[in-house]
Design an enzyme around this catalytic site. Structure first.
Site: not given
Ligand code: UDX
Length: 449
Positions: A11, A151, A254, A256-257, A264
């Site tokens: 950050v 942030e 949305l 799925a994973g 975070c």
């Molecule tokens: C997240 C928040 O999005 C961000 O606003 C905050 O500041 C920090 O945490 P980040 O951890 O970098 O950001 O990644 P992000 O893209 O949000 O994905 C987080 C996790 O969710 C990943 O493991 C990703 O694969 C998963 N995810 C995300 C899904 O499984 N499905 C989705 O539709 C979106």
């Protein structure tokens, strides 16, 4: 404006580079001399698209510099950002604020004249109050205004997120001077129409945790709907599109994973849950989200077992993608860690390839995997290939070649990267998420009725 940023991690570094790019004079500070020496020589210690060139350009223009010495830059700064880590505290899951308060004490000794101290680290409700108390105790003469400025950037898209945020949140005491300074810091963003929300400090701190918890819950919701789709013969991607077109729901987050990971969501959901419990207002939805997500990661290994005909003993599984998401080298809380451990526990040998995560993966996975040099080398002789992270390079694999190289062509696609028909035509047994026609006997029999 003169800005000092304490903590040159993810950050801090992105914030520093972007604020320098806006025209401010920024000094990024870190207590790790190796990291600072690297940054001074133009190298970036993290993987983030576009960051290296942003750092280089702004360093050359002398708007961005790096140092281990806090006193000078803090003494000259109009704004000091605290952007140090707030890891999960061992044992209880609360955010560990040791680094935040240490930074506050250092700031107290170094400030000269009116200075805004902004917490950028994700900190629990009430932390700004405590930061202010720490500063006043260490230096009763310090003329500071402590503000909360969370942030919201995502790894892999950090620069875009910083420069075009959905909103900027600033929490202050009722302090117009501090608000004016923060408005000045972000002025270039208002010109881009990004709204700024001024609120009080506690609300601002809670906005950050609530946003992350809501997104984690949204992902967990669609993951559970995916499981249901598999049982009833429906398609999760179409369900996601169908509900996402409703503006009240929205299409993002949305997909799925295999469960959310990263630096975070896992830590912040648990920290919020603890805050809520401690304050007698438990967040049951978030408690369930955390539990469901933890279970989901290991449950993904069972999908591989069933695609492989019921046993993994003596088989080789090729894993594509190790990082918690694409475009990062970050392995923190990556679903791959639990999935690979479960595969190994079930008797499989695991070979893996990731475009950027090998160095970090070795530190986390030790001897459990053999790392391959590319996707094709990874699948050679394997009995199943599992896509865990949706890197772009995995979206257009030569499926005919992959099928030829594998001992048995079985693909488990945990990110729904491929369409069933394009994989099956190359002779693969294919399993993905939330796709109710995926060969599940019950689904087929329901369909036949
Ligand atoms: C997240 C928040 O999005 C961000 O606003 C905050 O500041 C920090 O945490 P980040 O951890 O970098 O950001 O990644 P992000 O893209 O949000 O994905 C987080 C996790 O969710 C990943 O493991 C990703 O694969 C998963 N995810 C995300 C899904 O499984 N499905 C989705 O539709 C979106």
């Amino acid at each position: 404006m003169r800005i000092a940023i304490i903590g040159s991690g993810y950050v801090g570094l992105v914030t520093g580079a972007c604020l320098a790019d806006f025209g401010h004079h920024v000094t990024c500070i870190d207590s790790n001399p190796k990291k600072i020496a690297l940054l001074q020589s133009g190298e970036i210690p993290i993987f983030e698209p576009g960051l290296a060139s942003l750092v280089r350009t702004n360093s050359q223009s002398e708007r961005l510099s790096f140092t281990t010495g806090l006193a000078g830059p803090v003494g000259e700064a109009d704004v000091v950002f605290i952007a140090v880590g707030t890891p999960s505290r061992r044992g209880d899951g609360h955010a560990d604020l040791t680094f935040v308060y240490a930074a506050a004490r250092d700031v107290a000794r170094a400030v000269r004249g009116f200075t805004v101290v902004a917490t950028k680290s994700t900190v629990p409700v009430g932390t700004c109050d405590e930061v202010e108390r720490v500063i006043r105790k260490a230096n009763p003469q310090a003329h500071v205004a402590v503000v909360s400025n969370p942030e919201f950037l995502r790894e892999g898209a950090a620069i875009e997120d910083f420069k075009r945020p959905d909103r900027i949140v600033v929490g202050t005491l009722d302090d117009q001077r501090a608000r004016d300074v923060m408005a000045q810091v972000y002025r270039p963003l208002f010109l881009n129409q990004s709204p700024i929300l001024f609120t009080d400090r506690r609300t601002s701190e809670l906005i950050k945790y609530s946003a992350n918890a809501f997104l984690a819950m949204k992902i967990t919701f669609i993951n559970e709907i995916a499981d249901l789709c598999e049982q009833v013969g429906a398609h999760v991607q179409e369900v996601a599109r169908g509900i996402g077109l409703d503006n009240r729901i929205g299409a993002k987050f949305l997909n799925a994973g295999p469960g959310y990971g990263g630096s975070c969501f896992p830590k912040d959901t648990v920290a919020l849950m603890k805050t809520a419990q401690d304050n007698g207002a438990p967040l049951r939805l978030i408690e369930t989200t955390v539990a469901v997500n933890d279970q989901r990661k290991r449950a993904m290994a069972r999908k591989v077992v069933s695609a492989c005909g019921g046993s993994l003993r003596g088989k080789t599984v090729a894993v594509l993608g190790l990082t918690f998401k694409p475009n990062t080298d970050d392995m923190r809380e990556a679903p791959s860690i639990s999935i690979i451990q479960a595969l190994v526990d079930l008797g499989a040998r695991v070979r893996a390839f990731d475009p950027a995560g090998h160095e970090q993966a070795v530190a986390v996975l030790n001897e459990t995997v053999v790392l391959a040099r590319d996707p094709y080398n990874c699948v050679e002789g394997a009995h199943a290939v599992v896509i865990i992270t949706e890197w772009d390079v995995f979206r257009a694999l030569d499926l005919a070649q992959i099928a030829r190289q594998m001992a048995t062509p079985v693909m488990v696609d945990l990110r729904n990267v491929y369409r069933r028909d394009e994989v099956v035509k190359h002779g693969f047994t294919y399993a993905n998420l939330g796709d109710g026609v995926c060969g599940d006997e019950r689904t087929l029999s329901v369909a036949a009725e």
